[in-house]
Motif scaffolding. Structure first.
Motif, short mmCIF file in Angstrom:
data_model
loop_
_atom_site.label_atom_id
_atom_site.label_comp_id
_atom_site.label_asym_id
_atom_site.label_seq_id
_atom_site.Cartn_x
_atom_site.Cartn_y
_atom_site.Cartn_z
N LYS A 187 16.35 -14.86 22.99
CA LYS A 187 15.92 -14.46 21.98
C LYS A 187 14.47 -13.64 22.20
N ASN A 188 14.09 -12.76 21.41
CA ASN A 188 12.85 -12.10 21.40
C ASN A 188 11.55 -13.15 21.40
N ARG A 189 10.94 -13.18 22.14
CA ARG A 189 9.56 -13.86 22.40
C ARG A 189 9.97 -15.10 23.39
N ASP A 190 11.23 -15.07 23.93
CA ASP A 190 11.57 -16.00 25.33
C ASP A 190 10.84 -15.81 26.43
N ARG A 191 10.27 -16.78 27.02
CA ARG A 191 9.62 -16.50 28.48
C ARG A 191 10.37 -17.44 29.34
N ILE A 192 10.34 -16.73 30.61
CA ILE A 192 11.16 -17.29 31.64
C ILE A 192 10.18 -17.53 32.81
N LEU A 193 10.21 -18.89 33.34
CA LEU A 193 9.28 -19.12 34.53
C LEU A 193 10.42 -19.44 35.73
N THR A 194 10.24 -19.06 36.72
CA THR A 194 10.74 -19.67 38.01
C THR A 194 9.83 -20.21 39.17
N SER A 204 32.34 3.13 27.75
CA SER A 204 31.77 2.65 26.65
C SER A 204 30.28 3.20 26.53
N PRO A 205 29.86 4.33 26.06
CA PRO A 205 28.48 4.72 26.33
C PRO A 205 27.53 4.10 25.21
N VAL A 206 26.69 3.78 25.73
CA VAL A 206 25.54 2.90 25.03
C VAL A 206 23.93 3.63 24.94
N LYS A 207 23.47 4.22 24.09
CA LYS A 207 22.19 4.71 24.18
C LYS A 207 21.42 3.50 24.53
N ARG A 208 20.34 3.68 25.34
CA ARG A 208 19.22 2.41 25.48
C ARG A 208 17.83 3.10 25.56
N ALA A 209 16.95 2.26 25.30
CA ALA A 209 15.56 2.17 25.29
C ALA A 209 14.95 1.10 25.76
N ILE A 210 14.82 0.79 26.97
CA ILE A 210 14.27 -0.18 27.87
C ILE A 210 12.85 -0.07 28.30
N ALA A 259 11.33 -7.50 21.40
CA ALA A 259 11.78 -6.33 21.00
C ALA A 259 13.52 -5.90 21.16
N MET A 260 14.26 -7.04 21.26
CA MET A 260 15.65 -6.76 21.60
C MET A 260 16.11 -6.29 20.22
N GLN A 261 17.04 -5.38 20.34
CA GLN A 261 17.89 -5.08 19.21
C GLN A 261 19.14 -4.09 19.40
#
Length: 299
Positions: free
Chosen positions: A60-67, A124-130, A95-97
């Motif tokens: 989810k948005n605002r999730d944080r991963i630590l390794t 399956s073309p998908v426009k992206r903004a990452i 900001a994922m949507q």
């Protein structure tokens, strides 16, 4: 009364452990982001909780991963892109949507190493903004791209392995588009960014920082191998369960009916191969002094 409350708390804890199903959701459309592979130790920080990271978890948005040490994590985005996280890293997703055939998202590498790989698919073309932030360096990805970056106490740097990306930095007057493989956009702390090139050998070295290890104890949602640590009394299994969770692993407790009550089996699930299971079992003996686990396979 205090003793009674203690038993209630322990009972609640074991019930939660037995029924735990992680933080995975299977309802609705394709998730914005999903954990594909985990080589523990790794944790998810969400809503004030610190949980051991599990394969199949939807982010989810605002999730944080630590390794932790020697850890690797692979995350898949809804557009088919994937990013890999190296050891001792901290990453925030936001900001994922998905809207109108377009996927957008942000990745913020606070420290450590990260690689983003995005592909264009004709079927399956998908426009992206990452947008990927490596410390203070921001890489904007709108098409096919493969880049690896690092953020540490001395510098923030990103190597473009393939494709294209547009880079920016607070101390740069203009944005810079890179399209030449093995170009590096680097900014030492307190200095303006520079662009240089590296050779293929150094480029491969950068890639290894996030590449999952062979025999690293890889766990994936479809993994059919699992570890069985034994059958224990309630207090003993809870103690082992808590040790594993604190160390960045996600165990399961399974009750076993016996004369006069129950005993409890402790498992680690979803290992990809028998060899991965064996490697992890041996590592847990050495690092956590756990009993050597039996290796089992789902039918």
């Amino acid at each position: 009364m205090a003793k009674g409350r203690h038993h209630l708390q322990r009972g609640a804890a074991i019930l939660a452990a037995v029924l735990a199903v992680g933080v995975t959701s299977t309802v609705g459309a394709a998730p914005n982001a999903r954990i594909e592979t985990v080589q523990a130790p790794a944790w998810l920080l969400r809503g004030g909780e610190k949980l051991p990271l599990e394969a199949g978890t939807q982010l989810k948005n605002r999730d944080r991963i630590l390794t932790g040490a020697e850890a690797r994590v692979v995350v898949e985005f809804a557009d088919g892109s994937a990013f890999r996280i190296g050891e001792r890293s901290e990453v925030l997703v936001n900001a994922m949507q998905q809207a109108g055939g377009r996927f957008s998202g942000g990745i913020d590498l606070k420290s450590g190493d990260l690689r983003l790989i995005s592909h264009d698919y004709e079927e399956s073309p998908v426009k992206r903004a990452i947008n990927v932030r490596f410390g203070e360096v921001v890489a904007a990805v709108r098409s096919e791209s493969d880049l690896t970056g690092t953020a540490d106490s001395a510098r923030d740097a990103v190597a473009l392995r393939d494709g294209a990306a547009v880079f920016s930095h607070p101390m740069a007057a203009e944005k810079t588009e890179l399209t030449t493989p093995l170009s590096v956009y680097e900014a030492r702390h307190g200095e303006a960014p520079t662009v240089q090139t590296i050779d293929r050998f150094e480029g491969a070295t950068w890639g290894l920082r996030t590449q999952p290890f062979y025999d690293g104890g890889s766990q994936q949602k479809q993994g059919r191998w699992w570890l069985r640590f034994g059958v224990f009394e309630k207090n003993e299994v809870l103690a082992l369960h808590d040790r594993l969770r604190a160390a960045g692993f996600a165990p399961r407790i399974v009750p076993q009916a016996v004369a006069g009550g129950h005993r409890y089996e402790l498992r680690l699930l979803n290992l990809v191969t028998e060899r991965e299971a064996q490697s992890l079992a041996e590592r847990l003996v050495a690092s956590l002094q756990l009993p050597l686990a039996e290796i089992r396979q789902k039918p």
